[in-house]
Each structure stands twice: as structure tokens, then as C-alpha cells.
Design an enzyme around this catalytic site. Structure first.
Site, PDB file in Angstrom:
ATOM      1  CB  CYS A  30      15.738 -20.478  40.400  1.00 57.61           C
ATOM      2  SG  CYS A  30      15.473 -22.047  41.223  1.00 57.61           S
ATOM      3  CB  CYS A  33      12.375 -21.437  41.298  1.00 57.57           C
ATOM      4  SG  CYS A  33      13.723 -21.385  42.488  1.00 57.57           S
TER       5      CYS A  33
END
Length: 106
Positions: A30, A33
């Protein structure tokens, strides 16, 4: 350094804590993230001893993620006394995290 929360230690380290806990639900793949990773690390240093700060890898810990209905990441939960008291979803500037933490430290 941010703690690693897992399916097996979540009950004890997060729900059993008497401190506000910031939980970052993330995954290796991600991008957003990874973008907030350094912010989470900074918060763990800034609030060392006052607030628990840690991360849950959603790929490795599906149970905790399911328990909290995490459907998009990064998702950051603010947990106090075993209950979710606040939430942020998506990459955010550090100031947004600080505002939420300060609001729940009072």
C-alpha cells in the site's frame, strides 16, 4: 519505535492498555501506508511513555482487521479503554494525528 500489534497480542497490548493507543492498519503493498509510515514512527517518539503507537499488518493479521471492519488502508484507529474513540482513513498530515491524540489525552 512503533510497536507491532498482531492478532495474538492485540487484546493484551491494545485493549488491555490504560493509555491511548494509536493503531495504524497497513500493508506492504500500500503506497499511502508507506507514505505515513515515517509519521507513525515520529508520533511513537514524540509521545513515548504517554501514548502507545503501533501498526497492524492487515495481510498477516486478518482477525484484528476483520474485528474492526477495516476495508480501506491506511486506517488509523485511536483506542482508549478498549474502545475506538476516533479514526482517520487515508494518508494524512502529521498535524491531523496530533490533533486527535491531544483531544483524547485531556
Amino acid at each position: 519505535m512503533a510497536q507491532e500489534f498482531t492478532d495474538s497480542n492485540f487484546q493484551e497490548t491494545v485493549l488491555g492498555s490504560d493509555k491511548l493507543t494509536v493503531v495504524d492498519f497497513w500493508a506492504e503493498w500500500c503506497g499511502p501506508c508507506r507514505a505515513i509510515g515515517p509519521v507513525i514512527e515520529e508520533l511513537s517518539k514524540d509521545y513515548n511513555g504517554k501514548v502507545n503507537v503501533g501498526k497492524v499488518n492487515v495481510d498477516n493479521n486478518p482477525q484484528v482487521s476483520m474485528n474492526y471492519g477495516i476495508t480501506s488502508i491506511p486506517a488509523i484507529l485511536f483506542i482508549k479503554d478498549g474502545k475506538v474513540v476516533d479514526k482517520l482513513v487515508g494518508a494524512q498530515p502529521k498535524s491531523n494525528f496530533v490533533k486527535k491524540i491531544e483531544a483524547h489525552l485531556a
